[in-house]
Write an enzyme that holds these catalytic residues in place. Sequence first.
Site, PDB file in Angstrom:
ATOM      1  N   ASP A 169       0.975  -1.148  -0.004  1.00 30.55           N
ATOM      2  CA  ASP A 169       0.018  -0.063  -0.284  1.00 30.55           C
ATOM      3  C   ASP A 169       0.568   0.870  -0.313  1.00 30.55           C
ATOM      4  OD1 ASP A 169      -2.297   1.253  -0.095  1.00 30.55           O
ATOM      5  OD2 ASP A 169      -2.856   0.709   1.832  1.00 30.55           O
ATOM      6  N   HIS A 264      -4.778   3.024  -6.795  1.00 27.57           N
ATOM      7  CA  HIS A 264      -5.710   2.742  -6.325  1.00 27.57           C
ATOM      8  C   HIS A 264      -7.383   2.951  -7.308  1.00 27.57           C
ATOM      9  CE1 HIS A 264      -3.655   3.261  -2.552  1.00 27.57           C
ATOM     10  NE2 HIS A 264      -4.523   1.973  -2.216  1.00 27.57           N
ATOM     11  N   HIS A 267      -6.644  -1.020  -8.655  1.00 25.29           N
ATOM     12  CA  HIS A 267      -7.352  -1.541  -7.466  1.00 25.29           C
ATOM     13  C   HIS A 267      -8.047  -1.643  -7.147  1.00 25.29           C
ATOM     14  CE1 HIS A 267      -8.781  -2.029  -3.060  1.00 25.29           C
ATOM     15  NE2 HIS A 267      -7.612  -3.003  -3.318  1.00 25.29           N
ATOM     16  N   HIS A 281      -5.293  -5.365   0.752  1.00 22.25           N
ATOM     17  CA  HIS A 281      -5.667  -4.825  -0.291  1.00 22.25           C
ATOM     18  C   HIS A 281      -4.630  -4.021  -0.537  1.00 22.25           C
ATOM     19  CE1 HIS A 281      -6.796   0.073  -1.116  1.00 22.25           C
ATOM     20  NE2 HIS A 281      -4.883   0.171   0.123  1.00 22.25           N
TER      21      HIS A 281
HETATM   22 ZN   LIG Z   1      -4.867   1.491  -0.270  1.00 22.34          ZN
END
Ligand SMILES: [Zn+2]
Length: 379
Positions: A169, A264, A267, A281
Site C-alpha cells: 500500500d 488505487h 486496484h 488490499h
Molecule cells: Zn491503499
Amino acid sequence: MRKAFISPAKYVQGEDELLNLGYYIKTFGESALLIAHQDDIDRVQAQLDATKEKFGVKIVASHFNGECSRKEVARLQEVAKEQHTDCVIGLGGGKAIDTSKCVAEGENLIIVPTIAATDAPTSHSAVLYTEDGEFDDYAYFKQSPSVVLVDTTIIANAPTRFLVAGMGDALSTLFEARATARSFSNVNAGLPNGYLTKETKPAKNTIAAYTLAKVCYETLLENGYQAKIACDNNVVTPALENIVETNILLSGLGFESSGLAAIHAIHDGLTALEGTHHYFHGEKVAFSTICQLVLENAPKEELHEVLDFSLSIGLPVCLADIGVESISFEEAMEVAEKACIPEESIHSMPFPIEVEAVASAIIAADKIGADYKKKHANA
Ligand SMILES: [Zn+2]
C-alpha cells in the site's frame, strides 16, 4: 492556489505502547468504548487490564459484530450514550477501525492498529458496508483520529504477510502523489466537513505531503527487507520501526494529503476478477503500482527498482501472484472500465485516460512482472 493537509492530532509509536492507552483515555475523561473483534481483544487483554489499573480508567466492551454497517454504528453509538463514555477506541484491523471512526464522528477517537497492513488508521474516512458485507458508501469526518497509538511489539508478533501488504500500500504513495502534483489534481484532504459530494474536491497537495510521499518510498527501499526479516522473527528492530511508521503514518498522510491516481483505481477495478478476492488490499495495490508505471511509461530504472523491491519482500508483481492465472483482453477491459468510472482517482493522471490504454497497461504489466520474476528466480 488552494492547498490542504490533514492528519491525526497525535501519532505515538513504541514497544509496549499499549500500556499507555489509559493515559490517552484520561485526556478525554474516565471511560472509553472499545470497538474490536473478540480475538483481537484476547490478544491484548493483559495489556488492557494493566493500563486500566495503572491509570484508573474504565474500558467498556461493545461486542462489535464485525461489520462496519449503518445499523452496527447506530447500535454502538447508543451503547456509548447509555454508558456515558468519554471517548471511543478502535482496536484491530480495518473494520473495527472504520467502525470506530463512524461511531466517534471525528471527535475523541483513539485508533490502535494491531497490524500495519494498510494506511487507514490515520485517515478521516471510512468505508461503510451493508449488513451482508457489500460495499455501501464512503464516509468522511470533520477530523482525523485524535490519537493513533501503535504498539510495535504487537505488530512484530502479527503475521508478516500483513506488514508486507502494508508495504504494498505504501509503495503506491509517491507515484500517485507525483501524478496528482503533475496534473494539479485535488486531494481528499481538501474535502469540506461531512460527506463527499461530486463537486467538492477543492484543494491541491502541499509541499509537506509530497515530501512525506518521497520519504515513504525511500524508507521502503532502505528498510523494507530488514523489516520483513524482523517481523518473520517477531522482533522489533529500527528497520521494523521505520517500516511501521512508513506503512501507517507516511503512507496514511500521503494518500489523503498528496493524492491518489491510477494505482488505487486499478486496484478497485481488479475486484472484477474473482481470483483477486482472497488477496489483501496492499497486495493488489503492489501489482497496480506496476500497472501505473507502465501506463505512464515511467523510466525503466524506476520500474526495475519497484520490481526488485517487490520481489525482495514477496509482494505480487503479476496477476498470477494475486490469484489470476490468465487474463483475456476482454477481461482486462472489464477491469479498466471499472477503474475509469468518472468518480475514480485515475482521472488524476496528468493525461487523458482511455479505457483501452488502461487495459493494455494491465496486460503489459502482468507480462513484464511475470517475465522479470522468472529471470530474477534464475539469476
Ligand atoms: Zn491503499
